[in-house]
Design a protein around this motif. Structure first.
Motif, short mmCIF file in Angstrom:
data_model
loop_
_atom_site.label_atom_id
_atom_site.label_comp_id
_atom_site.label_asym_id
_atom_site.label_seq_id
_atom_site.Cartn_x
_atom_site.Cartn_y
_atom_site.Cartn_z
N VAL A 43 0.85 3.36 2.30
CA VAL A 43 1.36 3.52 3.68
C VAL A 43 2.68 2.78 3.81
O VAL A 43 3.66 3.29 4.40
CB VAL A 43 0.33 3.00 4.69
CG1 VAL A 43 0.93 2.99 6.09
CG2 VAL A 43 -0.93 3.85 4.64
N ASN A 44 2.73 1.53 3.27
CA ASN A 44 3.98 0.78 3.32
C ASN A 44 5.11 1.52 2.61
O ASN A 44 6.25 1.56 3.09
CB ASN A 44 3.80 -0.59 2.69
CG ASN A 44 2.76 -1.44 3.40
OD1 ASN A 44 1.90 -2.07 2.79
ND2 ASN A 44 2.83 -1.45 4.74
N THR A 101 0.84 -1.20 0.00
CA THR A 101 0.00 0.00 0.00
C THR A 101 0.87 1.25 0.00
O THR A 101 2.10 1.22 0.18
CB THR A 101 -0.90 0.02 1.23
OG1 THR A 101 -0.07 0.12 2.41
CG2 THR A 101 -1.74 -1.25 1.31
N SER A 135 5.37 4.76 2.10
CA SER A 135 5.75 5.96 2.87
C SER A 135 6.63 5.59 4.06
O SER A 135 7.61 6.27 4.35
CB SER A 135 4.48 6.68 3.34
OG SER A 135 4.80 7.81 4.12
N GLU A 136 6.28 4.51 4.74
CA GLU A 136 7.10 4.08 5.88
C GLU A 136 8.50 3.68 5.43
O GLU A 136 9.49 3.94 6.13
CB GLU A 136 6.41 2.92 6.59
CG GLU A 136 5.15 3.33 7.34
CD GLU A 136 4.44 2.13 7.95
OE1 GLU A 136 4.81 0.99 7.56
OE2 GLU A 136 3.55 2.34 8.78
#
Length: 387
Positions: A168-169, A166, A171-172
């Motif tokens: 989010v993954n 995703t 971005s992290e």
């Protein structure tokens, strides 16, 4: 009458005779006494001659009631400049200097601190044991490599349409890379600080640091002085602060090179006087491109400035009364006292503030004998006329 009384009478008569003789020498023979001694005055012109003779005293001066002019020496009032000279003692210091201080703790493994050696900015002075810092850098670099690989893999999966990765993954993973890069930067800085370099170019001072020594944060390793230019720091008394001006030339000497003068100029001075010494601290820059002068030397500092032309007379022309200083001005053969303010004094000459114009005739000798409006004659002029 006893012998003691006779002695006292003799002393009294002798004192009276001395006082009378002094009076006659100063003011002339009183007219009444002259008439008693010389007899009655003759009629006509001889009477006037006798009166003139009676009023004449030593040196051609008239007595209190005489009409003869007082003989004085007269000089033309001229304007000349006064050389203001300030001499003081100062101390030399390097224009640029640095004390190399430890920011880290560690064991010394390499030293290049030869006393009086010339170094350039950035030259290595010593190294500390850096094994721990190198290991920390290796760990940080490995973590950065891993974070970058993870980010690259996530981007590849996402671009291929894999829905398990995703945003989010992704971005992290990007944040993890930035943190790993920061850790690498800090590890590199920690390793760099294990090497001590010269902050400025100059000459090294003495150092007692050797290989194997354990240094702590805050320890001074060595001093470096850039003495291509020196500062002469000295005190100027309150009465001479009018000489101070940035860029003003100064001359300095040192006992090490007796007779040689080094030139410099004022670069700064304090904004207030010291409350105890009543002086101001001044800093002058001295060129030392020849390398002859050392930091810490004692300097003999000399400053010179010529004033605007001021009225100047011999100090013998100045008289004093309750109103202060003054001198006598001769106009049409009459003496008039004018007030003055003494600005400077050197030897037997003074420089003044006065409203008397240059070219006026000033009494320089015999001024103490004058009274306001007294008739005067110029002795020097009479001597020139007779020669």
């Amino acid at each position: 009458m006893g012998a003691h009384s006779v002695r006292q009478l003799a002393i009294f008569l002798l004192s009276v005779a001395v006082l009378f003789g002094a009076y006659v020498m100063t003011f002339g023979m009183p007219a009444q006494v002259s008439q008693l001694v010389g007899g009655a005055p003759e009629a006509g012109g001889n009477a006037g001659a006798n009166q003139a003779q009676a009023g004449r005293g030593p040196g051609g001066r008239g007595g209190r009631g005489g009409n003869r002019a007082t003989s004085v020496v007269v000089e033309t009032l001229e304007e000349t400049s006064y050389a203001l000279v300030l001499r003081t003692v100062g101390t030399a210091s390097s224009a640029r200097k640095s004390s190399v201080t430890m920011s880290e703790t560690g064991e010394v493994v390499e030293v290049a601190l030869e006393a009086n050696a010339l170094v350039e900015s950035g030259d290595v002075l010593l190294r500390l044991d850096a094994r721990t810092q190198r290991l920390s850098l290796d760990v940080a670099q490995a973590e950065l490599d891993q974070a970058r690989d993870t980010l690259a893999r996530y981007k590849t999966l996402q671009s291929s349409g894999n829905l398990t990765v995703t945003n989010v993954n992704l971005s992290e993973a990007e944040v993890a890379v930035r943190l790993a890069e920061a850790n690498v930067g800090m590890a590199e800085l920690a390793l760099e600080e294990r090497t001590i370099v010269a902050p400025i170019s100059g000459r090294l001072g003495l150092s007692d640091v050797h290989v194997g020594d354990l240094l702590s944060s805050g320890d001074v390793v060595v001093t470096i002085d850039d003495s291509s230019k020196l500062y002469a720091e000295f005190e100027v008394p309150e009465r001479s602060i009018g000489l101070l001006e940035v860029g003003k030339k100064v001359s300095v000497g040192t006992p090490t090179y007796a007779g040689r003068i080094f030139e410099g100029q004022i670069v700064a001075f304090d904004s207030r006087l010291d409350g105890v010494t009543r002086s101001v601290t001044v800093k002058a820059e001295i060129d030392n491109s020849e390398g002859l002068l050392w930091s810490g030397m004692t300097f003999l500092v000399r400053m010179l400035e010529e004033t605007d032309p001021l009225p100047s007379v011999p100090s013998t022309a100045i008289t004093w009364d309750r109103s202060g200083a003054g001198f006598w001005v001769v106009t049409d053969g009459k003496a008039t006292r004018r007030p003055v303010t003494i600005r400077y004094r050197e030897g037997d000459r003074v420089w003044l503030d006065t409203d008397v114009e240059p070219g006026a005739q000033i009494v320089t000798e015999g001024a103490s004998k004058l009274r306001e409006g007294a008739a005067v004659s110029d002795l020097s002029a009479e001597q020139r006329a007779n020669s």
